[in-house]
Write a protein that holds these residues in place. Sequence first.
Motif, short mmCIF file in Angstrom:
data_model
loop_
_atom_site.label_atom_id
_atom_site.label_comp_id
_atom_site.label_asym_id
_atom_site.label_seq_id
_atom_site.Cartn_x
_atom_site.Cartn_y
_atom_site.Cartn_z
N VAL A 14 -40.42 -54.44 -85.95
CA VAL A 14 -39.10 -54.17 -86.55
C VAL A 14 -38.98 -54.87 -87.90
CG1 VAL A 14 -36.63 -54.68 -86.33
CG2 VAL A 14 -37.86 -53.64 -84.42
N SER A 15 -39.44 -56.12 -87.96
CA SER A 15 -39.38 -56.85 -89.22
C SER A 15 -40.18 -56.15 -90.31
CB SER A 15 -39.89 -58.28 -89.02
OG SER A 15 -39.90 -58.99 -90.24
N PHE A 74 -42.86 -47.21 -81.69
CA PHE A 74 -42.21 -48.11 -80.74
C PHE A 74 -42.55 -47.73 -79.30
CE2 PHE A 74 -39.18 -48.28 -84.41
CZ PHE A 74 -39.46 -49.58 -84.77
N ALA A 75 -42.61 -46.42 -79.02
CA ALA A 75 -42.94 -45.97 -77.67
C ALA A 75 -44.34 -46.42 -77.27
CB ALA A 75 -42.82 -44.44 -77.59
N ARG A 76 -45.31 -46.22 -78.15
CA ARG A 76 -46.67 -46.63 -77.87
C ARG A 76 -46.78 -48.15 -77.72
NH1 ARG A 76 -50.51 -43.17 -75.95
NH2 ARG A 76 -50.56 -41.22 -77.11
N LEU A 77 -46.09 -48.87 -78.59
CA LEU A 77 -46.20 -50.33 -78.60
C LEU A 77 -45.61 -50.93 -77.33
CD1 LEU A 77 -47.32 -52.46 -80.51
CD2 LEU A 77 -45.05 -52.65 -81.54
N LEU A 118 -35.83 -47.21 -82.36
CA LEU A 118 -36.21 -48.24 -81.39
C LEU A 118 -35.65 -47.90 -80.01
CD1 LEU A 118 -37.48 -51.02 -80.86
CD2 LEU A 118 -35.30 -52.05 -81.52
N THR A 119 -34.41 -47.45 -79.95
CA THR A 119 -33.80 -47.09 -78.67
C THR A 119 -34.56 -45.95 -78.00
OG1 THR A 119 -31.61 -47.78 -79.48
CG2 THR A 119 -31.68 -46.35 -77.54
N ILE A 120 -34.86 -44.91 -78.78
CA ILE A 120 -35.60 -43.76 -78.23
C ILE A 120 -37.00 -44.18 -77.81
CG2 ILE A 120 -36.54 -41.48 -78.75
CD1 ILE A 120 -34.22 -41.15 -80.76
#
Length: 293
Positions: A208-209, A161-164, A98-100
């Motif tokens: 994330v969930s 996560f990056a795309r979202l 998530l951080t990356i």
Amino acid sequence: MEGILRTIKKIMRNATSMLGVLLVAFFIVVAICAPFLAPPSYGDPYQIPRSGWSVTPQPPSAQNPFGTTEGQYDIYYGVVWGTRTAFRVGLIVIGFALTIGMTIGTLAAYFGGWIDELLMRITDIFLAFPFLVGVIVLVTILGPGLNHVMLAMIIFYWMTFARLIRGSILQVKENQYVMAAVALGAPGYGIISRHLIPNSIYPIIIQVSMDMATVPLLAAALSFLGLGAPVGYADWGQLVAFSRNWIISSNGGNPFQFWYTIFFPGITIVLYALGWNLLGDTLRDILDPKMLI
């Protein structure tokens, strides 16, 4: 406060939502109370205790409530401490990914231009690798082990996560309050931290969930294949691996004679995944503005 109460009431009115919340809460309690529910027998609490060396599993008893696997590993202990393993894998992998992903996606969406093009092409390169194949290849290179599995999963998991977050920020950037902040000369980090991320984070929370169910199950699958946790480590995938030789009786007798070897770890995995997925659906219903109309 009123918004929180309204959210709680909405969850309580929906039986499916309540089931998801209760299942997740149950597993959280099991993970926290693992030392009391299954006191460790060795220095390493994640090492499953053994009650013998026999190859044949033993049925549930007072000493082993869920029975034992081949090699006499205590299934109850493995299920309880395996809950901690599942949460540890999920939190570490998702936390780093998530951080990356958020860093790359946010920078790409905010600056645009060649920075966006460069970062998204890097993301596309990683997306070109099939996730499970990439993880297996990397773990094979690094060697089996839970830490290597988590590292491999982080490397191949941040792209979603990056795309979202990039897509969400590109939408939020068009709002007038963001344009006003830019026109007033607000610093970039202030616009990102105060306006863009807080208003773009909701799809990430839902993802994330869902991933809290997916990531530990993928790690368990690799343990089942012998690429994850070492033998005797409290991991649900390894418990299922112990049972594969006993799902059907080898002597032609009752095929359900050793049912406990697959039932207890199997039902635990199912309920864990079900809880997080139902919770994800609940968060989507609450946080998605289209669902509030």
